[in-house]
Design a protein around this motif. Structure first.
Motif, short mmCIF file in Angstrom:
data_model
loop_
_atom_site.label_atom_id
_atom_site.label_comp_id
_atom_site.label_asym_id
_atom_site.label_seq_id
_atom_site.Cartn_x
_atom_site.Cartn_y
_atom_site.Cartn_z
N ASN A 122 0.83 -1.20 0.00
CA ASN A 122 0.00 0.00 0.00
C ASN A 122 0.87 1.25 0.00
OD1 ASN A 122 -3.26 0.22 0.74
ND2 ASN A 122 -2.40 -1.85 0.77
N VAL A 127 -3.30 -0.66 -4.69
CA VAL A 127 -4.59 -0.39 -4.05
C VAL A 127 -5.38 -1.67 -3.75
CG1 VAL A 127 -6.79 0.85 -4.28
CG2 VAL A 127 -4.70 1.80 -5.31
N TYR A 147 -1.69 -7.80 -6.39
CA TYR A 147 -2.08 -6.41 -6.13
C TYR A 147 -2.32 -5.69 -7.45
CZ TYR A 147 -1.02 -6.66 -1.14
OH TYR A 147 -1.03 -6.98 0.18
N SER A 380 -9.73 5.75 -5.02
CA SER A 380 -8.65 5.31 -4.15
C SER A 380 -8.16 6.52 -3.35
CB SER A 380 -7.50 4.67 -4.93
OG SER A 380 -6.93 5.61 -5.83
N PRO A 383 -2.99 6.58 1.94
CA PRO A 383 -3.14 5.86 3.22
C PRO A 383 -2.94 6.77 4.42
CG PRO A 383 -1.02 5.37 2.20
CD PRO A 383 -1.79 6.18 1.20
N PHE A 407 -6.74 2.50 4.39
CA PHE A 407 -5.99 1.95 3.27
C PHE A 407 -6.47 2.58 1.96
CE2 PHE A 407 -5.44 -0.83 6.76
CZ PHE A 407 -4.21 -1.45 6.59
N ARG A 408 -5.73 2.33 0.90
CA ARG A 408 -6.00 3.01 -0.37
C ARG A 408 -7.37 2.65 -0.96
NH1 ARG A 408 -1.67 5.82 -2.38
NH2 ARG A 408 0.34 5.36 -1.40
#
Length: 436
Positions: A122, A127, A147, A380, A383, A407-408
């Protein structure tokens, strides 16, 4: 299912880990996808306790298993984390770690390694996440996670192997060797191969280790080498040019399945499974209830029933939540005074992220799961609670700290869920979308 963590023993000091080694490994062709540029390595990873707790839960639930099992894994992972990690700015295991059986030590190290890997990926800008079990049969070793998003958006996905070791012989050399070995065995063979979530174009092997009884930890990363071109790069061949933006529908469903498990919203998980053909289409299309609240300058949606099941279920059933007088009483006398004991953590989702995904899910449900879109345009975020450097912690504009991690993909774990005083209700209908 539960979306709560407790405060017992959970450390509250931010931890900083330096990147011990970063090695790059040749691959042919390179780059696999023309114009892909991998993000630079994170030389320092800083994270709060809530961020690591959330990351351990995210990785524990990123797999295609029954929600009840994954919720159990979430609880056990948090219980271990709370009593086995010291309250210190340098990573250190508590003395209780020595009392674990060898298999339990290995399991805990693996969970921490997976959590650190999720934070690192991240921090690099990726994302979306999915389990990499689709790459091969269980008999063939393969890396843990895929990812998407960030620099890889439009190109495919990247592969990440996670390794954790809390051994008496853990050193910078042994952790680096493990990252390299895992890359060669479990990452390299799958770079430039297809998956149900996109073409694998790049790979990482992250190894995290610490020696029990000592202070500090090692983080080594092995990564696919993308050499700098020695001359002008020719035009990319057809089929290798980056495709359109957005996240693949399969990856979005996998990421948010884990997220809604953590949020305690099994009804949403059932619909995701039905649309993804991994479970039956639910027969109950009744609305799903959310609580809407402001926190650290954003609005979030969460499940009231996951954190206050019996109490709020009764109030909701009796219609008391819709009465402003009773709602004021609930917020003032129950939530704000800690009536519900030691619960201080709540998995929620940033409102625009939650609405965007669930509205897309409604569209898929209306179509009966046929002709699903190839990609979804989902938001998105940067973070909070972890990242590269010191500017990654959650703070208000006036400098007052909030205790949370986001988180994203919009999933957040609030370390002090009773802080908001303004709570509203929202409902999502699987076939009609959000009401209001």
């Amino acid at each position: 299912m539960s979306a709560v963590i407790s405060k017992t023993g959970l450390w509250d000091v931010d931890v900083t880990i330096g990147l011990t080694t970063h090695t790059k490994h040749r691959h042919v062709p390179s780059p696999v996808s023309a114009l892909f540029k991998a993000p630079g390595p994170a030389s320092i990873l800083t994270f709060g306790p809530v961020a690591l707790a959330a990351a351990v839960c995210r990785t524990a639930t990123t797999r295609q298993a029954r929600p009840r099992l994954l919720a159990g894994l979430q609880k056990s992972a948090l219980a271990q984390l709370e009593c086995l990690v010291s309250n210190d700015s340098a990573f250190e295991l508590t003395q209780d770690f020595a009392d674990l059986a060898d298999t339990e030590k290995t399991l805990f190290a693996a969970r921490c390694g997976a959590g650190i890997t999720d934070l690192y990926m991240n921090a690099l800008g990726y994302v979306w996440r999915a389990n990499a079990a689709c790459l091969s049969s269980a008999l063939n070793p393969h890396a843990d996670f895929l990812y998407g998003g960030g620099e890889v958006e439009g190109h495919g996905v990247v592969l990440a192997e996670a390794h954790g070791s809390f051994a008496a012989n853990a050193t910078a050399k042994t952790v680096t060797a493990e990252a390299t070995r895992k890359y060669a065995r479990q990452v390299k063979p799958y770079v430039n191969t297809g998956s149900s979530f996109g073409h694998v174009i790049h790979g990482y092997s992250d190894a995290f280790g610490s020696k029990p009884g000592t202070t500090g930890a090692f983080l080594s990363v092995a990564e696919t080498l993308i050499p700098k071109p020695r001359k002008k790069v020719p035009p990319a061949p057809a089929g290798q040019i980056a495709s359109g933006g957005g996240v693949s529908t399969a990856m979005a469903l996998a990421s948010h399945r884990s997220n809604f498990i953590l949020m305690g919203l099994s009804q949403v998980v059932d619909w995701i499974d039905g649309i993804g053909r991994t479970g039956p289409i639910p027969s109950d299309a009744g609305p799903v209830a959310f609580v809407r609240m402001p926190y650290a300058g954003r609005w979030y949606l969460g499940s009231a029933f996951s954190i206050w099941p019996a109490l709020l279920a009764r109030w909701w059933r009796d219609g008391l939540w819709d009465d402003p007088v009773w709602r004021h009483h609930i917020v003032r006398d129950v939530l704000s005074r800690g009536f519900l004991g030691d619960a201080v953590g709540w998995f929620v989702m940033e409102e625009t992220a939650c609405r965007a995904f669930l509205n897309d899910l409604t569209g898929m449900i209306r179509s009966g799961g046929e002709n699903l879109p190839e990609r979804l345009d989902l938001p998105s975020f940067d973070p909070v609670g972890f990242g590269i450097g010191e500017g990654s912690l959650g703070r208000r504009a006036d400098g007052t700290e909030y205790n949370y991690a986001m988180f994203r993909d919009g999933l957040a774990l609030l370390g002090d869920p009773f802080r908001p005083r303004k709570l509203e209700t929202r409902r999502w209908s699987p076939k009609e979308g959000f009401e209001g």
